[in-house]
Design a protein around this motif. Structure first.
Motif, mmCIF file in Angstrom:
data_model
loop_
_atom_site.group_PDB
_atom_site.id
_atom_site.type_symbol
_atom_site.label_atom_id
_atom_site.label_comp_id
_atom_site.label_asym_id
_atom_site.label_seq_id
_atom_site.Cartn_x
_atom_site.Cartn_y
_atom_site.Cartn_z
ATOM 1 N N THR A 36 -16.222 -7.216 10.180
ATOM 2 C CA THR A 36 -14.763 -6.673 9.800
ATOM 3 C C THR A 36 -13.803 -7.520 10.537
ATOM 4 O OG1 THR A 36 -15.788 -4.287 9.648
ATOM 5 C CG2 THR A 36 -13.298 -4.386 10.017
ATOM 6 N N LEU A 37 -12.692 -7.814 9.875
ATOM 7 C CA LEU A 37 -11.481 -8.432 10.230
ATOM 8 C C LEU A 37 -10.656 -7.409 10.136
ATOM 9 C CD1 LEU A 37 -9.889 -10.879 11.568
ATOM 10 C CD2 LEU A 37 -9.555 -11.283 9.035
ATOM 11 N N ALA A 38 -9.933 -6.856 11.196
ATOM 12 C CA ALA A 38 -8.573 -6.192 11.231
ATOM 13 C C ALA A 38 -7.301 -6.854 11.603
ATOM 14 C CB ALA A 38 -8.680 -4.984 12.051
ATOM 15 N N VAL A 39 -6.297 -6.865 10.953
ATOM 16 C CA VAL A 39 -5.273 -7.779 10.940
ATOM 17 C C VAL A 39 -3.891 -6.715 10.991
ATOM 18 C CG1 VAL A 39 -3.439 -9.551 10.238
ATOM 19 C CG2 VAL A 39 -6.205 -9.771 9.815
ATOM 20 N N CYS A 40 -3.116 -6.575 11.893
ATOM 21 C CA CYS A 40 -1.846 -5.865 11.641
ATOM 22 C C CYS A 40 -0.744 -6.778 12.297
ATOM 23 C CB CYS A 40 -1.960 -4.683 12.756
ATOM 24 S SG CYS A 40 -0.571 -3.505 12.633
ATOM 25 N N ILE A 96 -0.615 -12.217 3.217
ATOM 26 C CA ILE A 96 -2.192 -12.113 4.067
ATOM 27 C C ILE A 96 -3.159 -12.255 3.163
ATOM 28 C CG2 ILE A 96 -2.244 -9.772 4.284
ATOM 29 C CD1 ILE A 96 -3.034 -12.109 7.137
ATOM 30 N N THR A 97 -3.009 -11.597 1.772
ATOM 31 C CA THR A 97 -4.220 -11.301 0.726
ATOM 32 C C THR A 97 -4.611 -12.618 0.351
ATOM 33 O OG1 THR A 97 -2.608 -10.874 -0.943
ATOM 34 C CG2 THR A 97 -3.674 -8.968 0.284
ATOM 35 N N ASP A 98 -3.792 -13.454 0.003
ATOM 36 C CA ASP A 98 -4.326 -14.942 -0.514
ATOM 37 C C ASP A 98 -5.039 -15.423 0.735
ATOM 38 O OD1 ASP A 98 -3.525 -14.609 -3.092
ATOM 39 O OD2 ASP A 98 -1.656 -15.735 -2.777
ATOM 40 N N LEU A 99 -4.434 -15.537 1.903
ATOM 41 C CA LEU A 99 -5.222 -16.336 2.941
ATOM 42 C C LEU A 99 -6.317 -15.796 3.321
ATOM 43 C CD1 LEU A 99 -4.605 -18.220 5.431
ATOM 44 C CD2 LEU A 99 -3.308 -16.443 6.559
ATOM 45 N N GLY A 132 -10.211 -5.105 2.298
ATOM 46 C CA GLY A 132 -10.344 -3.770 2.270
ATOM 47 C C GLY A 132 -9.008 -2.955 2.365
ATOM 48 N N LYS A 133 -8.845 -1.915 3.299
ATOM 49 C CA LYS A 133 -7.756 -1.208 3.143
ATOM 50 C C LYS A 133 -6.461 -1.752 3.643
ATOM 51 C CE LYS A 133 -8.357 3.392 4.189
ATOM 52 N NZ LYS A 133 -8.526 4.615 5.100
ATOM 53 N N ARG A 134 -5.416 -1.517 2.725
ATOM 54 C CA ARG A 134 -4.164 -2.093 3.424
ATOM 55 C C ARG A 134 -2.983 -0.776 3.530
ATOM 56 N NH1 ARG A 134 -0.253 -6.512 0.815
ATOM 57 N NH2 ARG A 134 -1.046 -5.790 -1.058
ATOM 58 N N ARG A 135 -2.436 -0.924 4.841
ATOM 59 C CA ARG A 135 -1.437 0.338 4.984
ATOM 60 C C ARG A 135 -0.418 -0.124 5.344
ATOM 61 N NH1 ARG A 135 -5.555 3.814 8.819
ATOM 62 N NH2 ARG A 135 -6.663 4.795 7.235
ATOM 63 N N GLY A 136 0.819 0.599 5.195
ATOM 64 C CA GLY A 136 2.072 0.362 6.002
ATOM 65 C C GLY A 136 2.240 1.585 7.235
ATOM 66 N N HIS A 137 3.075 0.995 8.180
ATOM 67 C CA HIS A 137 3.051 1.850 9.170
ATOM 68 C C HIS A 137 4.532 1.836 9.756
ATOM 69 C CE1 HIS A 137 -1.422 1.725 9.722
ATOM 70 N NE2 HIS A 137 -1.133 0.217 9.573
ATOM 71 N N SER A 156 -0.871 -3.059 8.030
ATOM 72 C CA SER A 156 -2.423 -3.542 8.527
ATOM 73 C C SER A 156 -3.284 -3.842 7.115
ATOM 74 C CB SER A 156 -2.981 -2.498 9.426
ATOM 75 O OG SER A 156 -3.217 -1.156 8.536
ATOM 76 N N GLN A 157 -4.419 -4.797 7.543
ATOM 77 C CA GLN A 157 -5.030 -5.055 6.256
ATOM 78 C C GLN A 157 -6.445 -5.224 6.932
ATOM 79 O OE1 GLN A 157 -4.372 -6.257 2.807
ATOM 80 N NE2 GLN A 157 -6.743 -5.921 3.235
ATOM 81 N N ILE A 158 -7.577 -4.615 6.173
ATOM 82 C CA ILE A 158 -8.711 -4.796 6.909
ATOM 83 C C ILE A 158 -9.512 -5.692 5.889
ATOM 84 C CG2 ILE A 158 -10.985 -3.399 7.356
ATOM 85 C CD1 ILE A 158 -8.548 -2.664 9.062
ATOM 86 N N ALA A 159 -10.480 -6.601 6.322
ATOM 87 C CA ALA A 159 -11.089 -7.496 5.347
ATOM 88 C C ALA A 159 -12.555 -7.508 5.773
ATOM 89 C CB ALA A 159 -10.470 -8.870 5.300
#
Ligand SMILES: C[S@@+](CC[C@H](N)C(=O)[O-])C[C@H]1O[C@@H](n2cnc3c(N)ncnc32)[C@H](O)[C@@H]1O
Length: 270
Positions: free
Chosen positions: A145-149, A187-190, A199-204, A261-264
């Motif tokens: 898993t990669l988690a980016v925020c 980030i999605t294209d990258l 995976g899941k994308r969220r706004g905070h 945040s974006q999970i991949a």
């Protein structure tokens, strides 16, 4: 001026320490902890997972990998010696937690050796973020898993009315301290180009609360820099800092920014 976070190890120790103070203040704010809980608490990871934070700063978020994501072992990689020293000292008693000086583009970690890579407010500071994302892909196990925020920096504001001069400091700080304001909108294209499945994308939402400790570091650093570079006379910079304190005392201070945040996932079977 180029973003000092993009090559922090080359800055004077006093600058690294001031940024480390700001990172500590930000990490400890309840509203920031809540953001990290929102995207770290429901990751599906193996019981024995090994997690690595790229760009670990003063170490609080790496510690969250144990305290929130529930992994037994977490490691932080960070180029700033001042930050790494602080992280090691602060978390010396925490089992399973380690830190080292290093570069997220060349971590030295073995291929397919990591279950989770975290990048929390790192990629906006990296001039060539694809190199960091490719390194994460290399070190992750299949199925890892990669988690980016990161911040959605165009939303950062202290503005409470039209033409509010305090907000100019925030705009100036974003201009001077962020390499790519739009990273979470791109980030999605990258991630897909580097081989990840999305995976899941969220706004905070982050609204500064209480003593607004982190936002005040932004205003102070911005006002000082505006004075250093001749945008403001020093007494005007001090007056704007005083304005922020008066707003706080009068319960009128507003500080806001969105994070995303974006999970991949690295394709494959663990
Ligand atoms: C905004 S701070 C965030 C630190 C930490 N993740 C946190 O949220 O408290 C960004 C960090 O990324 C680090 N950084 C910048 N370029 C890096 C690179 N190429 N490899 C690893 N870390 C890097 C900076 O030194 C800085 O400590």
């Amino acid at each position: 001026m180029s973003d000092p976070y993009s090559n922090l190890a080359s800055e004077e120790d006093s600058i690294q320490a001031r940024i480390a103070d700001a990172m500590d203040a930000r990490c400890l704010e309840p509203a920031q902890i809540a953001i990290r809980k929102e995207y770290l608490s429901d990751l599906a990871l193996p019981d024995s997972a090994y997690a690595v934070e790229f760009g670990s700063g003063t170490g609080h978020v790496t510690r969250d990998l144990i305290a929130i994501a529930g992994v037994p072992r977490a490691h932080g990689i960070e180029p700033s010696p001042v930050m790494v020293k602080r992280a090691k000292e602060r978390f010396a008693a925490q089992p399973g937690l380690s830190f080292e000086i290093g570069d997220a583009k060349r971590t030295g970690l073995e291929d397919a050796s990591v279950d989770l890579v975290l990048m929390h407010t790192l990629l906006c500071h990296v001039p060539d973020p694809e190199k960091v994302v490719r390194e994460a892909f290399r070190v992750l196990k299949p199925g890892g898993t990669l988690a980016v925020c990161d911040g959605d920096y165009d939303t950062a504001t202290t503005q409470i009315a039209d033409f509010d001069p305090l907000d100019q400091i925030v705009r100036f700080m974003i201009n001077q301290n962020v390499t790519n304001l739009w990273i979470m909108r791109q980030i999605t294209d990258l991630l897909r180009d580097c081989g990840f499945e999305l995976g899941k994308r969220r706004g905070h939402s982050y609204v500064a609360e209480g003593d607004a400790a982190y936002f005040l570091t932004v205003i102070d650093r911005g006002a000082d820099r505006m004075a250093e570079t001749g945008v403001l006379f020093p007494d005007t910079a001090e007056a704007l800092k005083a304005e922020s304190r008066r707003r706080l005392t009068a319960n009128r201070f507003f500080g806001f920014m969105s994070y995303v945040s974006q999970i991949a996932r690295k394709p494959g079977t663990p």
